[in-house]
Design a protein around this motif. Structure first.
Motif, PDB file in Angstrom:
ATOM      1  N   TYR A   8       0.866  -1.177   0.000  1.00  0.00           N
ATOM      2  CA  TYR A   8       0.000   0.000   0.000  1.00  0.00           C
ATOM      3  C   TYR A   8       0.900   1.224   0.000  1.00  0.00           C
ATOM      4  O   TYR A   8       1.801   1.351   0.833  1.00  0.00           O
ATOM      5  CB  TYR A   8      -0.937  -0.020   1.202  1.00  0.00           C
ATOM      6  CG  TYR A   8      -1.937  -1.144   1.094  1.00  0.00           C
ATOM      7  CD1 TYR A   8      -3.151  -0.948   0.449  1.00  0.00           C
ATOM      8  CD2 TYR A   8      -1.637  -2.407   1.585  1.00  0.00           C
ATOM      9  CE1 TYR A   8      -4.059  -1.997   0.305  1.00  0.00           C
ATOM     10  CE2 TYR A   8      -2.538  -3.449   1.446  1.00  0.00           C
ATOM     11  CZ  TYR A   8      -3.738  -3.238   0.813  1.00  0.00           C
ATOM     12  OH  TYR A   8      -4.623  -4.281   0.668  1.00  0.00           O
ATOM     13  N   SER A   9       0.644   2.116  -0.961  1.00  0.00           N
ATOM     14  CA  SER A   9       1.544   3.225  -1.228  1.00  0.00           C
ATOM     15  C   SER A   9       0.731   4.460  -1.581  1.00  0.00           C
ATOM     16  O   SER A   9      -0.491   4.400  -1.729  1.00  0.00           O
ATOM     17  CB  SER A   9       2.459   2.831  -2.406  1.00  0.00           C
ATOM     18  OG  SER A   9       3.396   3.824  -2.698  1.00  0.00           O
ATOM     19  N   HIS A  31       2.342  -6.480  -5.554  1.00  0.00           N
ATOM     20  CA  HIS A  31       1.351  -5.639  -6.219  1.00  0.00           C
ATOM     21  C   HIS A  31       1.307  -4.314  -5.461  1.00  0.00           C
ATOM     22  O   HIS A  31       1.239  -4.308  -4.226  1.00  0.00           O
ATOM     23  CB  HIS A  31      -0.035  -6.271  -6.177  1.00  0.00           C
ATOM     24  CG  HIS A  31      -0.061  -7.668  -6.719  1.00  0.00           C
ATOM     25  ND1 HIS A  31      -0.134  -7.941  -8.058  1.00  0.00           N
ATOM     26  CD2 HIS A  31      -0.006  -8.863  -6.093  1.00  0.00           C
ATOM     27  CE1 HIS A  31      -0.138  -9.245  -8.238  1.00  0.00           C
ATOM     28  NE2 HIS A  31      -0.056  -9.835  -7.053  1.00  0.00           N
ATOM     29  N   VAL A  32       1.325  -3.210  -6.196  1.00  0.00           N
ATOM     30  CA  VAL A  32       1.226  -1.889  -5.569  1.00  0.00           C
ATOM     31  C   VAL A  32      -0.233  -1.453  -5.592  1.00  0.00           C
ATOM     32  O   VAL A  32      -0.880  -1.482  -6.635  1.00  0.00           O
ATOM     33  CB  VAL A  32       2.101  -0.853  -6.304  1.00  0.00           C
ATOM     34  CG1 VAL A  32       1.915   0.531  -5.692  1.00  0.00           C
ATOM     35  CG2 VAL A  32       3.564  -1.259  -6.266  1.00  0.00           C
ATOM     36  N   ILE A  33      -0.720  -1.057  -4.434  1.00  0.00           N
ATOM     37  CA  ILE A  33      -2.066  -0.510  -4.292  1.00  0.00           C
ATOM     38  C   ILE A  33      -1.906   0.955  -3.890  1.00  0.00           C
ATOM     39  O   ILE A  33      -1.409   1.256  -2.798  1.00  0.00           O
ATOM     40  CB  ILE A  33      -2.882  -1.249  -3.202  1.00  0.00           C
ATOM     41  CG1 ILE A  33      -2.860  -2.759  -3.404  1.00  0.00           C
ATOM     42  CG2 ILE A  33      -4.292  -0.678  -3.120  1.00  0.00           C
ATOM     43  CD1 ILE A  33      -3.554  -3.256  -4.622  1.00  0.00           C
ATOM     44  N   MET A  34      -2.290   1.847  -4.794  1.00  0.00           N
ATOM     45  CA  MET A  34      -2.212   3.278  -4.499  1.00  0.00           C
ATOM     46  C   MET A  34      -3.452   3.671  -3.700  1.00  0.00           C
ATOM     47  O   MET A  34      -4.573   3.386  -4.124  1.00  0.00           O
ATOM     48  CB  MET A  34      -2.118   4.085  -5.791  1.00  0.00           C
ATOM     49  CG  MET A  34      -0.905   3.736  -6.639  1.00  0.00           C
ATOM     50  SD  MET A  34       0.674   3.957  -5.782  1.00  0.00           S
ATOM     51  CE  MET A  34       0.787   5.740  -5.719  1.00  0.00           C
ATOM     52  N   ILE A  35      -3.250   4.308  -2.562  1.00  0.00           N
ATOM     53  CA  ILE A  35      -4.370   4.626  -1.675  1.00  0.00           C
ATOM     54  C   ILE A  35      -4.947   6.011  -1.920  1.00  0.00           C
ATOM     55  O   ILE A  35      -6.019   6.327  -1.409  1.00  0.00           O
ATOM     56  CB  ILE A  35      -3.961   4.494  -0.189  1.00  0.00           C
ATOM     57  CG1 ILE A  35      -2.991   5.602   0.225  1.00  0.00           C
ATOM     58  CG2 ILE A  35      -3.404   3.113   0.110  1.00  0.00           C
ATOM     59  CD1 ILE A  35      -2.826   5.740   1.720  1.00  0.00           C
ATOM     60  N   VAL A  42      -7.291   5.357   2.491  1.00  0.00           N
ATOM     61  CA  VAL A  42      -6.621   6.481   3.154  1.00  0.00           C
ATOM     62  C   VAL A  42      -6.895   6.417   4.648  1.00  0.00           C
ATOM     63  O   VAL A  42      -5.990   6.600   5.469  1.00  0.00           O
ATOM     64  CB  VAL A  42      -7.075   7.837   2.564  1.00  0.00           C
ATOM     65  CG1 VAL A  42      -6.585   8.999   3.420  1.00  0.00           C
ATOM     66  CG2 VAL A  42      -6.585   7.988   1.135  1.00  0.00           C
ATOM     67  N   HIS A  43      -8.140   6.118   5.013  1.00  0.00           N
ATOM     68  CA  HIS A  43      -8.486   6.014   6.433  1.00  0.00           C
ATOM     69  C   HIS A  43      -7.743   4.862   7.091  1.00  0.00           C
ATOM     70  O   HIS A  43      -7.224   4.996   8.200  1.00  0.00           O
ATOM     71  CB  HIS A  43      -9.994   5.823   6.590  1.00  0.00           C
ATOM     72  CG  HIS A  43     -10.427   5.632   8.006  1.00  0.00           C
ATOM     73  ND1 HIS A  43     -10.446   6.664   8.912  1.00  0.00           N
ATOM     74  CD2 HIS A  43     -10.835   4.523   8.672  1.00  0.00           C
ATOM     75  CE1 HIS A  43     -10.843   6.192  10.090  1.00  0.00           C
ATOM     76  NE2 HIS A  43     -11.088   4.906   9.966  1.00  0.00           N
ATOM     77  N   ARG A  44      -7.661   3.724   6.401  1.00  0.00           N
ATOM     78  CA  ARG A  44      -7.033   2.536   6.966  1.00  0.00           C
ATOM     79  C   ARG A  44      -5.512   2.666   7.061  1.00  0.00           C
ATOM     80  O   ARG A  44      -4.908   2.294   8.053  1.00  0.00           O
ATOM     81  CB  ARG A  44      -7.374   1.306   6.134  1.00  0.00           C
ATOM     82  CG  ARG A  44      -6.749   0.042   6.729  1.00  0.00           C
ATOM     83  CD  ARG A  44      -6.855  -1.134   5.805  1.00  0.00           C
ATOM     84  NE  ARG A  44      -8.202  -1.678   5.817  1.00  0.00           N
ATOM     85  CZ  ARG A  44      -8.619  -2.605   4.962  1.00  0.00           C
ATOM     86  NH1 ARG A  44      -7.826  -3.043   4.016  1.00  0.00           N
ATOM     87  NH2 ARG A  44      -9.838  -3.084   5.035  1.00  0.00           N
ATOM     88  N   VAL A  49       1.641   4.320   5.508  1.00  0.00           N
ATOM     89  CA  VAL A  49       2.270   3.836   4.277  1.00  0.00           C
ATOM     90  C   VAL A  49       3.753   4.154   4.263  1.00  0.00           C
ATOM     91  O   VAL A  49       4.173   5.139   4.863  1.00  0.00           O
ATOM     92  CB  VAL A  49       1.588   4.396   2.998  1.00  0.00           C
ATOM     93  CG1 VAL A  49       0.201   3.892   2.849  1.00  0.00           C
ATOM     94  CG2 VAL A  49       1.670   5.882   2.921  1.00  0.00           C
ATOM     95  N   PRO A  50       4.514   3.318   3.628  1.00  0.00           N
ATOM     96  CA  PRO A  50       4.144   2.101   2.929  1.00  0.00           C
ATOM     97  C   PRO A  50       3.852   0.958   3.905  1.00  0.00           C
ATOM     98  O   PRO A  50       4.467   0.850   4.952  1.00  0.00           O
ATOM     99  CB  PRO A  50       5.374   1.780   2.086  1.00  0.00           C
ATOM    100  CG  PRO A  50       6.514   2.382   2.846  1.00  0.00           C
ATOM    101  CD  PRO A  50       5.955   3.608   3.510  1.00  0.00           C
TER     102      PRO A  50
END
Length: 76
Positions: A8-9, A31-35, A42-44, A49-50
């Motif tokens: 998460y990035s 796998h990159v997950i853009m927040i 964003v809340h989580r 991050v990362p």
């Protein structure tokens, strides 16, 4: 078998770039997950991050902890 790794990035994140670089040096597939555009993510993850996870397993956050990552990979 090793589960999928998710990083998460967010954009303009130096720590995220350093984390990706460390994973790439170790030849780790992830796998990159853009927040940025997902309020729930964003809340989580927000300032955490990362964050590297496999399913619901937190492997490490902030900086790439190679010991935690190795422990996870060796347990699979």
């Amino acid at each position: 078998m090793i589960g999928d790794l998710f990083l998460y990035s967010k954009t303009n994140c130096t720590l995220c770039d350093e984390f990706k670089s460390e994973l790439d040096k170790m030849n780790i597939t992830y796998h990159v997950i853009m927040i940025d555009d997902d309020p729930e993510l964003v809340h989580r993850y927000g300032v955490r991050v990362p964050v590297l996870e496999a399913g619901t397993t937190l492997i490490c956050e902030g900086r790439c902890n190679t010991e935690s990552l190795s422990n996870y990979l060796n347990s699979k």
